[in-house]
Structures are given as structure tokens and as C-alpha cells.
Design an enzyme around this catalytic site. Sequence first.
Site, PDB file in Angstrom:
ATOM      1  CD  GLU A 942      70.343  98.028 102.833  1.00 37.82           C
ATOM      2  OE1 GLU A 942      69.699  98.841 103.511  1.00 37.82           O
ATOM      3  OE2 GLU A 942      69.926  97.531 101.769  1.00 37.82           O
ATOM      4  CD  GLU A 955      67.326  96.584 105.847  1.00 35.90           C
ATOM      5  OE1 GLU A 955      66.430  95.883 106.346  1.00 35.90           O
ATOM      6  OE2 GLU A 955      67.121  97.401 104.945  1.00 35.90           O
ATOM      7  CG  ASN A 957      68.448  94.076 101.960  1.00 31.64           C
ATOM      8  OD1 ASN A 957      67.308  93.862 102.366  1.00 31.64           O
ATOM      9  ND2 ASN A 957      68.952  95.288 101.885  1.00 31.64           N
ATOM     10  CD  GLU A 963      70.335  98.508  95.705  1.00 33.82           C
ATOM     11  OE1 GLU A 963      70.478  98.441  96.928  1.00 33.82           O
ATOM     12  OE2 GLU A 963      69.230  98.369  95.136  1.00 33.82           O
ATOM     13  NE  ARG A1008      66.158 101.146  92.727  1.00 36.85           N
ATOM     14  CZ  ARG A1008      65.922 100.422  93.834  1.00 36.85           C
ATOM     15  NH1 ARG A1008      64.682 100.141  94.183  1.00 36.85           N
ATOM     16  NH2 ARG A1008      66.923 100.012  94.579  1.00 36.85           N
ATOM     17  CG  ASP A1204      32.907 141.537  61.777  1.00 32.67           C
ATOM     18  OD1 ASP A1204      32.235 140.565  62.169  1.00 32.67           O
ATOM     19  OD2 ASP A1204      32.477 142.704  61.730  1.00 32.67           O
ATOM     20  CG  ASP A1310      27.394 149.340  76.242  1.00 31.48           C
ATOM     21  OD1 ASP A1310      27.772 148.421  77.012  1.00 31.48           O
ATOM     22  OD2 ASP A1310      26.234 149.780  76.228  1.00 31.48           O
ATOM     23  CE  LYS A1373      30.596 146.448  66.832  1.00 28.01           C
ATOM     24  NZ  LYS A1373      31.262 145.696  65.763  1.00 28.01           N
ATOM     25  CG  HIS A1403      32.563 147.627  61.410  1.00 29.70           C
ATOM     26  ND1 HIS A1403      33.370 146.639  60.911  1.00 29.70           N
ATOM     27  CD2 HIS A1403      31.432 147.012  61.864  1.00 29.70           C
ATOM     28  CE1 HIS A1403      32.784 145.462  61.063  1.00 29.70           C
ATOM     29  NE2 HIS A1403      31.593 145.679  61.638  1.00 29.70           N
ATOM     30  CG  HIS A1405      28.297 143.591  58.957  1.00 29.60           C
ATOM     31  ND1 HIS A1405      28.787 142.325  59.089  1.00 29.60           N
ATOM     32  CD2 HIS A1405      28.666 144.266  60.074  1.00 29.60           C
ATOM     33  CE1 HIS A1405      29.421 142.210  60.243  1.00 29.60           C
ATOM     34  NE2 HIS A1405      29.358 143.397  60.871  1.00 29.60           N
ATOM     35  CB  THR A1540      27.391 140.765  70.344  1.00 27.52           C
ATOM     36  OG1 THR A1540      27.191 140.230  69.039  1.00 27.52           O
ATOM     37  CG2 THR A1540      27.550 139.636  71.333  1.00 27.52           C
TER      38      THR A1540
END
Length: 1828
Positions: A942, A955, A957, A963, A1008, A1204, A1310, A1373, A1403, A1405, A1540
Site C-alpha cells: 500500500e 504497509e 498486507n 477488495e 461494502r 363534526d 371562543d 355556533k 351551526h 346539533h 370546548t
Amino acid sequence: MKLTLIAPPMSTPVYRMKQQQYMPPDIPTFCRNRSLGLGTSKRGSILPKPTVATQTPSFLDFCLDNFEKRKMHQKDVVGHYGCINAIEFSPNEELVASGGDDKRIVIWATDELLYNDEPKMRGKMARQHKANIFALGFDPDSRVVYSGGNDHFFVSSDISTGAQLYGVQGFHSVHDLSVNKRSGEVLVTRDGGDDALFFHDPRTNRATASITSKGMTHLFSAQFNPDPSTFLIGVCGENFGVRFIDRRNLLKPLFSRDTSHARKSAMYGGWNKNGTKFAHLASNKAPVVYDFKECVAYQTDPSYRDSSYKNMCTVKSIEWIDDDWLITGSDDFNIYGWNTRNVSNVNDSIDVREESNTRFKFVEKKESDIVPKAKLVGHRSVVNHARFSSRYQFLVSCGVEKIIKVWNTRPFTASFDEPRLRRRGTTETIEEEGSERSMRRRTRKKKTDESGRMLRYFDRLVAGENDPSEDEDDTSEEEESDDDSRPGPEGDRRVEDTDERDGVDNVPETRIMLNKGRSYLHNDDARGYIGRMYMEPPDSSDYSNEVSDIIMSSDDDIDLSELRHGGSLLHAIELFARASRGRDMNSPDSSPRPNSTPPSESHDTDELKSIRRFRVSLSPLILISILHLKWSSESFTPYKMRFLRTSCASLRWLQSRHASSSSHTREFKKVMVANRGEIAIRVFRALTELNKTSVAIYSEQDKNSMHRLKADEAYLVGKGLPPVAAYLTIEQIIETALKNNVEAVHPGYGFLSERADFAQACENAGLVFIGPSPDVMARMGDKVAARQAAIEAGVQVVPGTPGPITNAKEAVDFARQYGTPIILKAAFGGGGRGIRRVDRLEDVEEAFRRSYSEAQAAFGDGSLFVEKFVERPRHIEVQLLGDHSGNLIHLYERDCSVQRRHQKVVEIAPAPALPPGVRDKILNDAVRLAKHVGYQNAGTVEFLVDQKGNYFFIEVNARLQVEHTVTEEITGVDLVQAQIRIAEGKTLNDLKLSQESIVPHGSAIQCRVTTEDPARGFQPDSGRIEVFRSGEGMGIRLDSASAFAGSIISPHYDSLMVKVIASARNHPNACAKMIRALREFRIRGVKTNIPFLLNVLQQPTFLDASVDTYFIDEHPELFQFKQSQNRAQKLLSYLGEVKVNGPQTPLATELKPATVSPPIPNIKAGSKRPEGLRDILVKNGPEAFAKAVRDRKGCMITDTTFRDAHQSLLATRVRTYDLAQISPFVSHTFNGLFSLENWGGATFDVAMRFLHECPWERLEILREKIPNIPFQMLLRGANGVGYSNYPDNVVYKFCDLAVKSGMDVFRVFDCLNYVPNLMVGMEAAGKAGGVVEAAISYTGDVSDPSRTKYNLPYYMKLADELVKGGAHILCIKDMAGVLKPQAAKILIGALRDKYPSIPIHVHTHDTSGAGVAAMLECAKAGADVVDAAVDSMSGMTSQPSMGAIVASLQGTEHDTGLNLDDISKYSLYWELARQLYAPFECAVTMKSGNADVYKHEIPGGQYTNLQFQAFSLGLGDKFDEVKHMYREANLALGDLIKVTPSSKIVGDLAQFMVQNNLTKETLVDRAEDLSFPKSTVEFMQGLVGQPPYGFPEPLRTKVLRGKEKIDGRPGEKLPALDLDAMKKDLENKHGRTLREVDVMSYAMFPKEFDEFEQFRQRFGPVDKLPTRVFFTGLEVAEAQDEWLKKEKEYTRVGDGCEVELETGKTLNIQLLAVGKLNESGEREVFFDLNGQMRSMFVQDKEASKEIVTRPKALPGVRGSIGAPMPGEILEIKVKEGDKVGPKTPLFVLSAMKMEMVIDAPLAGTIKKIHAAKGMKCAAGDLVIEIEP
């Protein structure tokens, strides 16, 4: 035949020969390590050991006289895995014991250390101690070894058996041992305590005496005086200096000297050989000596600072080598010799003291005397111990570097003078030794006789001449010498003539004399040369000679009992003699033919086969010597001469065949791979192609690994050992190979592949190691030796340390000298382990510690090599291949520059864009270096190549590389097969390989694929591979190991999963193939680095092939990943979880979703959507939109079915899946609607909490499918869509994001009609570009004049404020459904009259059942829009029926314009879809509307919830009472508007009153003593807002009890939220890139968002599942599948589902089976996914409650620190209670041989530590808790 060994007495002159380690010259070097080599026999050596020092060159004289001339010869002995602390000779000096940090004692034979290059252990003891061994000793008989160490134990062990005879534990470490040679008593020195000096009697195994450490702390050593006539003991310690005590009276010291006189503490000490002097080491770095003979004590001059020893600090290494000379070891890695002679002549007295009866004169030596007289250089670390053999005159030493070093005055390898052929009339000079230093020469003339003629005949035979018989009749006149006698061991003796004999009886006594490389054969009548030794002469001729006399008699039996050494050599001689004779050679009939050929292997005798197996090369001397044992020189008849000729020819043939493996070929039948994983399978495939049997080894953890199954045979190794250690058990691996008839071993890469001792062990066992030779591996594996070899070969290297280093100081010094950056590299391994780059000087020390630890763990040796770091290099490596005949070729180069943490990621061959000139130079240098070291087999050299083309060797190997595949692809050479064939002895020519034939074709890339997560710093991942699908096709090669579905990725080994190799004609094409292949991969269950690899491959710099090792560091975009969705596997995980642990959304009732498919009305393909009101809004804005609504004739409808309606009827549980199904129909059919209410309110948090879907995604999906109808949402003013107050910037940002996501109309309300809160919402919606529909929450009854609250003036005033505030639309509402028709007429009429131009929206119910009537009245009174729900989703607590309103207004001026038929189709869809939500159906308890709503005023959605709660608590029959209490609570709170979250406040208080049995009156009375609900308290504080009629008193004061009251808008003073910082924190928490809408979800609902995000990351897009499957999962398919044939197509019938992930991508899922509970509390669930089976393990939470599991780190909690990956805790750096800051190191984790430091993510205090050092942990296990 009898051989008798005679040792010459001292008085006899000794004839010397040049030899090494007392080895006969005819034994080749490589034979010394084998069983036929010298020193390996149990019977001893053929040559005598010298008994006196004068027989060999004096060690002292060498040190004194020759130190400056040459180095002491040295060799390294490996036998320990840790630092060696102690080494001792036995009393008879036949044995050597060593011990150290590896907790084991190794016993060596002295002759092994002297005579063998690779000494074998005589024995080892590994269980005597539990900690480091510090001291060793022997009993006087050399049968027992004593030891002591850091575990506080003193142990005696039998040498022959290794059994522990005795052991006693004290309270302090054992520092020293001394044995009394007279009595055998053992003196044990401990660090302190009551038994600091402990006397042990080995005969009784009891303590005979002990001395407390009082006054003597920190003892270092205590030694008996070796003189048996004295009872003196020398004791050394830190705080008292030195004391001399009498064994007979231990209480009073004879003499002591404290530290004030020693100037420093006394350390280790010892006596000289005759006991007259005692020396100890002091921390002033030089010995202090007490001469008892002269009564003089002296010490070195403390002012002296000679550089040769100024840094020396001796450590347990003082040894006398005679009476005057001593040696010491030091931490400067050297051994020093000190001369103590002539001290009495020194007159300079500095002090005189009298203590007891001993008078010492303390003097200082002259400066010239204190300098060490000799220095032995060779150790690479601190020298801990040194011992000298006076008998054999050699030295052994040990230290931190884990080796034993043997020092000798002569070399350790054979070397002889080149012999000269003796001729008639020549003279020979013979050296004789009479005394220690005198040498005399004598010259004598020898006459030529019959032996001379025989000698010449043998010389020519050995030289290979065919027929040297022309000299047989050559005679010459004998020449008389002046002296016919020759000195021998018994003095001068005249040789007498004997009669000539043909037979072998009465053979005269024969002596073989070895002299200066020549051989003499002497009998009574014959003298002369009989052969020559073909050995290389030594470099120097200054060495002295030795003599070895062997007296051989004529007896037939060989008596080996008298031999001390080399019995195996003699046995080899005997074997060869038998093999040569074959049968009785005395008969003429048995003589071989003159021209007989060498024997074939098929006819070999067992003896020859034995010799051949060990490749023994025997010199002609052995053959000729043995033949002459039977035949005298006068009896050489013609047939015997012919036999000699044939025998010599056979000898040459045997030598040529077995001298080296290069000339011997064979075919392996069975080969073992000492490795695992991918490389093991790669070698197995090569073996299969070569028709050879493959053998695997595996650890216990690898019992299910693929490599075990791929081999023909597989065997377990390392049972009970850690996972990595199992593959490092050399002894077990070799034993397994031998037991199973393995012939060769391939090491693969990693593990033992670069261990020279493994290669040597294979060869010693007769196994062929497929790789380089052990000596080459040792040289190339040592980076220092490899570097030196490169320098010798003329290859340029990078500046670096001359050798490995083991302490940080040397690294710091190097960095100071050469500057930074530097790089630290493991000296004994590679693969990126232990490598670190250091850029700053101050970081060197910490980096060294980490690298040292990694190298120690990976390779067993933490030694490091330091180099100057080359800036911006390319990493180029050259593949080499060499055979045993000296042929060597290169296979071109590879570019490995793409690296992470110095570990290669992508490799390319050949290196692109490498200049041809540079390439040629690199290739040539690589070959030159390999040839220089004699490299064989495959290897890699290398280099680093800088930007200017300069290259540096780094070095070698000495193994196959990971590889290697790319080289194979471009050259077509199978490197693994080539390795095997070369190991079989074949040459490169045999393999048809030459440098000219190797031509690279195209380009190849290797990636790899590892189980690492690049998004988390490449943390290794482990676990089960649930899905594996690889990329394939032309130009793609896969080398894998455990890459298959169901495979378990272990945390114990390397993270490599599969190597992908792409090859093409050029680099860009290879990249394209690789990208395509990687994209085809599907790996689920573990993280992989594929996203990172794809980024690398697509980076322009990489495609241009202009990368260097900085590539990854300089391209941060490589770490920007598109996360793999893994949707299918996550959905299967969810379905498995539901099947095993039940629904993940709690079901409100026991009803199950129906198995229905709601019919979706058909929309003609390609039909165009009609325009709607939204088109006007988009084009002209909110004001134009409001005007268009007001101008429109008729009454418009807002459809609440999408929000709703199901909030009121089905607990808000309707999923986006069902809404999206019907959306296209709504878009095409109901374009006349005013709006679709589909978002906001409770749907926002419920979507995340229970439906596990993103509310923003719902909005976006619906907007995509319905682009023409306006969307409407419910906005709670300043509360946004939450239930608390938020900073204003949050509300503004929310509205902005909502408009961008598709929202149009904001119904702002609100709960208290508190105008300041309303204004925040209105302004935010208006600023965002939305339509502001200001809502007035309605309660009370404006048609009832008696009600003073919430009357018409109240609403008119409020409407006026809202219109002024910028409302585009006014809304009434009516949450509770209390707006009566008459009240509607009054209120809407008044508003219409006052605001004729503003649209009005109503609106309500239908809880009372009058909702339709009320809406009709509103329309008639002037309302522009009313709310309604499709028929099947209307009524009760929902909105009025859309069909009823449309039908009622049809044909009137208020006609809605909607078609009833379309409404019916729409209603049918929801009628069936509603059945899917049966578990949440309100109709289970509520069968119809109820008019009592006008009294209790409970809002629709809350009404349903209260009724559910009442029935679930068994209070269904008391629901009327609950409703009554709701009214009471409302009145107690001041009669609030119930919307709510105010409706929840009233509901909580109502339940509280029922539980406490309270009424409205008693509530106030007892308020001070009650603990009210939190919602009630917050309301009273003003956190919700200000009620229109104020707070109720005195209830408010009693509830608050002094708490703070808020009078204004609650959120007005809240600081703005830093959304950008929040986004960064969330991305770090959840590990992905988040959108702004995600951040907003967290801002509104932090807990809910975190849980949702974690759920989705775990289970994927569950919103894509059909509703029934989502809630209750799948049922197991029937056992027998039913097949129905329809139109030649087969349809599988069973419980399954189709999941459309996106357009064109559909999953077909079927549940196959659920497994039984395993020991981990898991069940395996099996699915069929698109025709392929998949399985996963699901924890059964109920069944595993009793199983103890480690706590897990809490996701999203920054102070909860878990293990990021499975591994082992190496170090905990903090303790509980410590204060830490960000980035403070907390603990060190090791996994897959990689170490990681985990830092604190925040500042705080260590609350608790849940792990300990050495603990194994899984990913996510909680380790440390930090309290911020």
C-alpha cells in the site's frame, strides 16, 4: 551401534568450531522449529552444555571489551498476551519461568530458549492467579514454581503437572519472592500489612514467621543472602530505604539506612553471587551498593546527568551477573551494566555511621565510575525484569512489550566458514584453548592415506559428479608428519595402525571431530576429510570456536539415555541410515545397483515418509558418518563404493525434493478456512471449483451462520469463549484440523490472517498455511520491520517513529518534533482498527489512549506506530502474487481512497486518472519490495500518493484483501484459487501466469454494504434481517455471507453484509451499474449504508475519478439521505402487533368492525370537475368570496360529515382512508356546497393519538382530491386547535400553514365568547389569507324573555364587535343544539336586519330532534348557509339531515341546488362505512335524540362521551342523574357557554360532584376543604379567559385559595416560541428532516406528536390500511386454501387485504400463522406479502410481564442516555451526582471491534447510572440518566 557422549574436562584444550546455539552444522535453519530439529526432544541435545564460564566467551568480557564493536545478539520469544512482569531461572538453570498481566505462568526449557528460533513452552499455568503476576521463584529442586501477584495470593505449583499445591491470600499485593537455598523456605514480600514479610515452609505449607509493615510501608523486595553460612536478609522499601535483618532474630535490624541517606526510596534489591554485596535501586536512577566485605557503601553522584541514563528509572530489574557486575532495566527500554570493582580504593568519604556491629563507610564514586559500562539496546518498552544464567552465560529479560528477549554472545542462526578441500601436503591451523584468555597455535602436517582418497571420492559424489572413480586407483606416497599424534579429550594420543577388514565386526572406536566447518573422521588408522558442509560463512570470523566430540562405538543398539540435547537429531540420523541401508548391507547380494534411481513415494519406507513430512534436509556429513560406522576406510570394496555413489545421489534427490516447498507439489484434498462470514464462503467456492473438500470452523454464536452451512464439513471451536476469541484459539483450530485430516489452512482476512505465530503453528503441526511464510509475515506484519525493509529495498517511506510505541509521551514527543497532523496506527493489525488522525498537539494523549485500547482489543497488542500525516493523499495499493520458486508478478493497482475512519468503503481497479509514469513506478517498487523480502503467495503493498505524484510506502498486507474482487474482475485471475495452487507448490508458470499475460480490462468498483446507519454516525446495527432482496444483472457480482431473510446480524463481528462488485468497460459505466444494483436492494430489519453509498457514487467528483482520502470529509452532502421508507415491513410489524397484543386504538365497545366494502359511486374517467365557490376564493380573495356568497340565491349547505358529524357520532374516529375514498364523488357532485367542514377542533389531536395519522396530511390529501369546494375548519381563537393558551406567533403560524395546506374558511370561536381571544384567531386567519368566519357561541334561549343572561342584546353587541374586528362571515355556533326554531327566527332576523351585506352561517346539533326545523327557520330568516350532515351520518348529537333540509327547501326561494339522488348515493356510502366504526358507535347507548338538552345544555360530542362513560361504569340507569348534575355544575360555575373547552370544565366538575355527593349549595360550602379538578382551578384563575358575566363568588376565592388570578387575555404575555430552534431539536430527537407542519403539531400537542412520530417510524403508514384491518388486524387464513377458478384465473380465498401505498404500488397481505411463545416472550408471526412469506417476532406484552428486561432509554428525552448500538461498556467516565456539561464524555462503548465515546447531550447532574463496566447491552438500553 552405541553412541557415548564425552564432555572434555577443563584442563583439556578445546578445539573450537564456528557454530550457533550449539547446533550441528548439518541441520538447516528451518529444521530447528520442527520435531526433528534440535532442542525439541525430551531426551536432550547431542552436544554438551558448557559447565563453566570459561567454555564460552564470557558475557562480562563481551560487555566490557566488545560492546563498542558489535551488538549483543538477541531474539524475541512470544508466549504471553500481556505485559511480562517477572522472569526467573530455576536453581539448576534448566528451566525458566515467566509471568505477567495475562495471569498465567509459562515454563520454558533453557535449551529451548537457547537453541530454537521459535521456542516451545514446556508448560503453562493459567488458573493460578486472578490478577497480574508480579513475582516468581523455584524450590531448590526445580520441581515447584512459586508465584505471587496483584490478587494478593501466594501460590506454589507443581511444574510437571501444573497443579496448584498451595495458595494463601493476604491483604496486599505480592511484590517479591526469595527462596532460601539451604532450607527451601520462601520469603514472600507484600506491599504492606501484618504479613508484609511472610515466611513459608513448603514442607508443611505453613507460615513459619511474618513481620508487620509497621514502619516499613510500600515494601518492594526482600532477598535471602545466597551464602548458606549466613542468615542475612536484605529488605527494600519506599519509606525506610534498606534494612538488613537476621532470619534468626527478625525483630531487630542489623543495619538500616533511611531515605535521608539514600536520598530517595529504596526499590528492588539483590545480592551478588557470593553474598558479599547487596545493591538496590533508588529513584535517583542508579544503584546503591553495600559491600559487606569492605564495609563500604556508595552511591552515584546525584549531580551527574549523563544523557545515556538521565531518563532511566529502574523497575524491578536488578541482577548480579558475577561478584562485581550487575545489570538493571529501565523505562528508557534499555538494559545497563554497572561495574562495582575497586570501590575500596575510593577515599572520598562523605559520611560515617555505626549501627549495630556493622560499620559502613559511605563514599561517592568518581564521575567516570558511575557511567554504565554497557548498554543492551533492543527492547521497545519498559524493561520489567532481567535474569542471567551464570551456567550458560546468557541473559533473559522481559517487559511491557509482551515478549521475552534472549541475549547471547553468539548469533542464533547457523553460520559456518566455507570449507576448503584438503589436499596432500597442506597444513591446518587449529585453535586450542588452555585457559580463559590464552590462545596458542600449533601447526602440524598430516599425511595423506587411504582416507584422503576416500575424501576426494565423497567430495565429488556430493558435488554431483557421475563417476569420480578415476581417482580410485590414484595413490601417492604417504608423507610422514613430524607428529603422528592428535590431541583429544583424553590428552595427546598416537594413532596406531590396524588391520584391514571387510566386515563390520570389531569396528574400531571412531571419533568425529568438527572443526571450523570441516569434518574429521578419526579411528585408529584413518584421519582426514570425509565431507564438506554447504553452509554460508558468517559475516565475521572473530567468533570463537567450539568443539563437539562424539565417540561412536560399534554396538548395534543406539543408547540415547546419556544424551542431553538433540536426541531428535540423532534419531533423524538413525532414520536416514535405515532408509538408506534398506536391508543388511554387509552382503554383496543386498547392495544397491550402481545406477539405481531415487526411490518413488510409493515405495518409501515409513521413516523416509516421516522425514519427508517434516521437510528435513540432511547434509552429506550425516550420511557419510553413518556409513562409516559400519565400514572402515580400509574395507571399501567396489560394491560398497557403488552403494555410496547411489546413496549420495539419493541424498541429493531428497535434498532437492524437500529442502523447500518450492520444489514439492501436491494436491490438497481437504482445506480448512480459519475464518467466518463472507471470506470463508469465498474460499469455499474456490475449493469447490477445485474439487476439494472444504472445512469450516465456527463459534457458538455462529452456529446458524451461513458459512457453516456452505462448507462440506464444519466444526465448533472456542466453546465457552467470547465470540471473537473463539476464532483466535490457535491451539484448538490446529487440533481440529489435525483430528479431521485437514492438509492446509486458509486464514482469509482478519482474525489470524496476519498472525505469524499462527502460520508457524500450522507448519509445526505439518499443516500447510495458505499464505506467505511465517518469517515474511512476521516481518511484514510488524510495521516497523516492513518500513525498514522498504528502506532497504529503496522504496520511499513516510517519516515515522523507528519502532512501535506503548506510551503517549513518545507520541507527544513525535508530534512536537514533526508537527501535526500525525496518524496513529496499530503496529500489529489493520482494517482501520486503532487508527486515528490527530490535528492538535493537545489531543495526542487522548487519541493515543483510544487507539491503544482499540488495538489491544482487536489484535491483542496495543502497540502503536506514529507517522507524519500526508495531506490530501490517494490510497493506492498493488496486488502481488508470488510462488515458492522466486517468481513474482503484480496484478496492477487499486484505488482505495474513499475511506471512512481509515476503513475502505469503495474500491476501484485500476486506479482511475493515475498518471502512467506514477503507476509504473509504484508497481515496480511494490515488486522490488516483495522480492527483497522473499514474498510468496498473495499480498498487497500500500502507498500514499500526494497531489504532486509523490508516493510513499505505508504497509504490506500479508494476506488476501477484502477488495481483491475488483482485481479479479479486471484481470480474470481467481486470486483465491491461485493462493491454493501456489501453496500446493505450483509455480506461476504452472498457473499460466506471467507479467506479460496480466492485462487489465475495463473498470471495476466494489462497495461494502454494511449494517451501519450513516445517519447516526455509522453506528453498527444488529438484529434480524426481515427482508432481503439483492440487486443483480449484467456486470454485477455479489460476495455475501449472511445476506438472506431471517439471518441474524450479530453485534459481535464485523458489520460487513455483502460486497457488491460492478464491472464495465470504463469507470462511469461501472458506476452506473453499481447505482442500479444498489437501488434494487431491499434490506429490512437492520440499517445499512446503502443510502450513503448511493450518494458517493452519484457525487460528480467521484464520477470524475478525482477523489482522495479527504473525499468523504469534504462532502457533507453525502450525509443527506433520502430515508428508506420500508413501508411494507413496517405495516407487517403493525399487523403483527395488533394480532399478538390487540388493537392499537382502544375500542370503546365490544362491537367489531363489520366486514363490508362501502360502495363508491362511479365517476366517469376523464370527466372534468365542475367549478365551485373555491374557484372564486382563489381568484378574487376572501372579500369577493363573501360577496359571492351573499349574492347567491337560495340557502347553501356546509357538509359536516367529514368532521363534526363523526366527532359527535363516532368519537372522531373516522379515518382519512374512508374520507379519501368518497372525496372524488363529492368533488364532482357537490360543487354547490358552501364548504366541507373537515378539519380542526378535536380531529387534530385525535388523528395523532388514536388514528396514528398526520392531520396535515389529511388536509393535503383531501385538498388534492377536492380542489373545487372550500374547506372549513374550527379554530378555537387564541387556543388554535389546542386546549390551552399559546403564544400569538404560534397561532399566526398555524393559520398561515393551514392556508398553504389547503384550508379556506376559518370558523373562529371562543368557548366564553371572550373577544380578545377571538380577535387573535380572526387576525391570524385573515393575515394568512383565509376567510374569517367569526362565530358566536350560542347558549340560553333568546325567545324566553325571562332569561336575562345570553339574551338578544348580548348577541347583537357581540356581533357588532366581531364585524368591526374584520369578520367576513358571521356565524351562530349552537354546540348544544338548544337553538329553537323561534329563537332562530328572532336571532337571525335581527342580525340580517342589522348586517344586510355580511353572510350569516348557522351551526347546530340535532340532539333535541328539532335541528331541521331550526335550520329551515334560519334559512327563512335570512341565513345564507346552514350546517348539515349526510342523512346516514345525521341526527341525534350530529347535525340535521342534509337530505331533509334539501328536500324541504326544494322548489322554494331557498332551494339549495343539491340533488337528492346524489345525496342518497352519498348517504349509502356512509351508511356502510359507519359499520366499520361500530366499536365507537354512539347509537349503542343513545338510540334517539332527547329534548332534555334544552335543560342540561350538554354539547353534542360531549353528550355521547358522557353517555359512554355512564354505561361503562354501570350507571346507564342513572344517566338522567348525571345530566342533572351537569346542569348543577354549570350553574355553580356561573352558567357558562358550553363549548370546548368550557364544556369539559363543566363536565369535570359534574363528575367531581357526583363522586363527592355534592350539590350546588354544598359545593360552595365545602369548597375550602375540597381538591378540585385541575380544569376547574385553571378556569377560576382565568387561564381560559374571562366569562361574560364574571366568575362566581365566593366559589372562586375558595377554590383558588390565594393562587394567582389572571384578569386579561391569558396568552398575551407569553413569549414568542422559537420555532426554528424547536425544529432543530425535534429533528435531532426523531432522526429525520421535519416539515414546518410537524413542528406546528408539536407546538400544539408536544406529547401527542412525539408518540405519533415514534409510532409512525416503527409501524409506517398505517393510514393506508383498510379500516377494519387497521382496528382489529387480520385473521389467520384457513388451513386448506380454497381455489376458485374464474375465467382461467385463480383467486386465493382467505383473510387478506390490499394496501395501496401510492398510485401503482399495491401490497397484497395475508396472515398465515402465529407461532408459540418463546423463551424471550415473543411470538413469530408469518405473513404472505405479494406471494412471498415474511415473518417477524412480536413481543407478547401480557405473557412477558414476568420476564425481567433492562430499562430502555426514553425516546425524545435528552437526559435519558442509551446505548446507540449493541456492545460492551468499556468504561464509565462519570459517577452519580457528577455535574456534566454538553459534550462531556459519559461512557465508552465497544461494538464490532469499534470503540465509541458517548457524550452528554445537555448540561445537568448524573441522576442514575444503570450500567457497569464490562456489561453487555442492547441498542437502546438505558445507561445513564441526566437531570437537567
